[in-house]
Design a protein around this motif. Structure first.
Motif, mmCIF file in Angstrom:
data_model
loop_
_atom_site.group_PDB
_atom_site.id
_atom_site.type_symbol
_atom_site.label_atom_id
_atom_site.label_comp_id
_atom_site.label_asym_id
_atom_site.label_seq_id
_atom_site.Cartn_x
_atom_site.Cartn_y
_atom_site.Cartn_z
ATOM 1 N N SER A 194 51.736 45.401 40.605
ATOM 2 C CA SER A 194 50.325 45.387 41.018
ATOM 3 C C SER A 194 49.436 45.779 39.843
ATOM 4 O O SER A 194 48.356 45.208 39.656
ATOM 5 C CB SER A 194 50.104 46.343 42.188
ATOM 6 O OG SER A 194 50.808 45.890 43.312
ATOM 7 N N LEU A 195 49.887 46.754 39.054
ATOM 8 C CA LEU A 195 49.111 47.161 37.880
ATOM 9 C C LEU A 195 48.956 45.998 36.912
ATOM 10 O O LEU A 195 47.874 45.745 36.387
ATOM 11 C CB LEU A 195 49.790 48.347 37.177
ATOM 12 C CG LEU A 195 49.096 48.848 35.910
ATOM 13 C CD1 LEU A 195 47.701 49.374 36.227
ATOM 14 C CD2 LEU A 195 49.943 49.920 35.239
ATOM 15 N N GLY A 196 50.029 45.259 36.692
ATOM 16 C CA GLY A 196 49.973 44.101 35.801
ATOM 17 C C GLY A 196 49.042 43.018 36.316
ATOM 18 O O GLY A 196 48.307 42.394 35.555
ATOM 19 N N LYS A 197 49.063 42.807 37.633
ATOM 20 C CA LYS A 197 48.178 41.805 38.238
ATOM 21 C C LYS A 197 46.714 42.191 38.070
ATOM 22 O O LYS A 197 45.840 41.332 38.002
ATOM 23 C CB LYS A 197 48.492 41.638 39.726
ATOM 24 C CG LYS A 197 49.799 40.927 39.985
ATOM 25 C CD LYS A 197 50.045 40.850 41.483
ATOM 26 C CE LYS A 197 51.399 40.265 41.796
ATOM 27 N NZ LYS A 197 51.675 40.242 43.243
ATOM 28 N N LEU A 246 45.613 44.458 35.467
ATOM 29 C CA LEU A 246 45.304 44.606 34.040
ATOM 30 C C LEU A 246 45.239 43.284 33.283
ATOM 31 O O LEU A 246 44.391 43.122 32.402
ATOM 32 C CB LEU A 246 46.349 45.499 33.360
ATOM 33 C CG LEU A 246 46.286 46.988 33.647
ATOM 34 C CD1 LEU A 246 47.377 47.721 32.886
ATOM 35 C CD2 LEU A 246 44.922 47.549 33.290
ATOM 36 N N ASP A 247 46.129 42.334 33.582
ATOM 37 C CA ASP A 247 46.187 41.100 32.801
ATOM 38 C C ASP A 247 44.868 40.325 32.820
ATOM 39 O O ASP A 247 44.317 40.031 31.761
ATOM 40 C CB ASP A 247 47.354 40.222 33.250
ATOM 41 C CG ASP A 247 47.506 39.006 32.366
ATOM 42 O OD1 ASP A 247 47.644 39.173 31.134
ATOM 43 O OD2 ASP A 247 47.470 37.878 32.892
ATOM 44 N N PRO A 248 44.321 40.000 33.995
ATOM 45 C CA PRO A 248 43.038 39.288 33.962
ATOM 46 C C PRO A 248 41.899 40.133 33.386
ATOM 47 O O PRO A 248 41.008 39.615 32.730
ATOM 48 C CB PRO A 248 42.771 38.908 35.421
ATOM 49 C CG PRO A 248 43.727 39.675 36.238
ATOM 50 C CD PRO A 248 44.843 40.127 35.349
ATOM 51 N N LEU A 249 41.965 41.457 33.614
ATOM 52 C CA LEU A 249 40.948 42.340 33.039
ATOM 53 C C LEU A 249 40.995 42.294 31.513
ATOM 54 O O LEU A 249 39.957 42.180 30.849
ATOM 55 C CB LEU A 249 41.154 43.771 33.533
ATOM 56 C CG LEU A 249 40.217 44.821 32.952
ATOM 57 C CD1 LEU A 249 38.784 44.558 33.380
ATOM 58 C CD2 LEU A 249 40.657 46.212 33.366
ATOM 59 N N ALA A 250 42.195 42.352 30.958
ATOM 60 C CA ALA A 250 42.357 42.294 29.502
ATOM 61 C C ALA A 250 41.834 40.970 28.949
ATOM 62 O O ALA A 250 41.160 40.939 27.912
ATOM 63 C CB ALA A 250 43.829 42.480 29.128
ATOM 64 N N ASP A 251 42.138 39.873 29.642
ATOM 65 C CA ASP A 251 41.658 38.553 29.203
ATOM 66 C C ASP A 251 40.141 38.502 29.175
ATOM 67 O O ASP A 251 39.537 38.043 28.204
ATOM 68 C CB ASP A 251 42.177 37.454 30.136
ATOM 69 C CG ASP A 251 43.685 37.355 30.159
ATOM 70 O OD1 ASP A 251 44.336 37.884 29.240
ATOM 71 O OD2 ASP A 251 44.208 36.754 31.115
ATOM 72 N N LYS A 252 39.525 38.976 30.253
ATOM 73 C CA LYS A 252 38.058 38.941 30.356
ATOM 74 C C LYS A 252 37.415 39.842 29.301
ATOM 75 O O LYS A 252 36.413 39.471 28.689
ATOM 76 C CB LYS A 252 37.598 39.393 31.736
ATOM 77 C CG LYS A 252 37.595 38.432 32.896
ATOM 78 C CD LYS A 252 38.618 37.539 33.086
ATOM 79 C CE LYS A 252 38.795 36.805 34.353
ATOM 80 N NZ LYS A 252 40.018 36.027 34.294
#
Length: 192
Positions: free
Chosen positions: A72-75, A77-83
């Motif tokens: 869930s953390l990866g789900k 963090l990943d889009p947050l990091a991209d944005k």
């Protein structure tokens, strides 16, 4: 914390480092010049940091899926990091006069809109998967950003405005992919 999430966090931590090299003025260093082309060492460093950070986007996802490390953390963090990465570099490029503000606004607005759509879908118990147009959008945005970061190198040497072409392509594909997400997922918004 698993390896995939550590890679995603590294991408987030690279954002302020990249911005430092983009926006801090190092007047004591002479730029690299060749004919009419000029670029600073800090721009090259920022471009390399961006390339490394952008390349980790696919890597963390691949590791998470292949090693069954999806969390869930990866789900989150990943889009947050991209944005964060794309928004930070686009805003920096606007500040530097290398990108039109309206293009940055279009790209960043699309990211917020699709993120909102995904959040609504999650509340409805649905998942909005990445589309092929979303993947193309990412690839073209990264290409355009790298071209702008490198002052259109090597195309500037032959007089081709690849940075401008790639930026316009990124804007057009970004808009199209955003529309595509909403059309294909209109049931999530109860518009059908």
């Amino acid at each position: 914390m698993n390896l995939a999430n550590k890679i995603t966090l590294a991408r987030i931590f690279l954002v302020p480092i990249m911005m430092f090299f983009l926006l801090v003025n190092f007047d004591s260093y002479k730029p690299i010049q060749f004919q009419d082309f000029s670029i600073t060492y800090t721009q090259i460093i920022a471009a390399l940091i961006f390339i490394i950070a952008a390349s980790t986007d696919g890597l963390d996802g691949y590791i998470a899926r292949s090693r069954k490390m999806v969390t869930s953390l990866g789900k989150l963090l990943d889009p947050l990091a991209d944005k964060l990465l794309v928004a930070a570099v686009l805003i920096s490029l606007v500040e530097m006069g290398k990108c039109d503000a309206w293009i940055a606004i279009v790209i960043i607005s699309r990211e917020f809109a699709v993120t909102g759509l995904r959040q609504v879908a999650l509340l409805e118990g649905q998942v909005v998967a990445a589309s092929k147009w979303g993947k193309w959008k990412t690839a073209v945005q990264i290409t355009a950003i790298i071209a702008m970061l490198l002052n259109n190198f090597p195309f500037a040497l032959i007089g081709v405005r690849f940075d401008l072409i790639a930026t316009w392509a990124a804007a057009l594909i970004t808009v199209y992919s955003g529309i595509d997400y909403f059309v294909k997922n209109k049931n999530v918004l109860h518009l059908s």
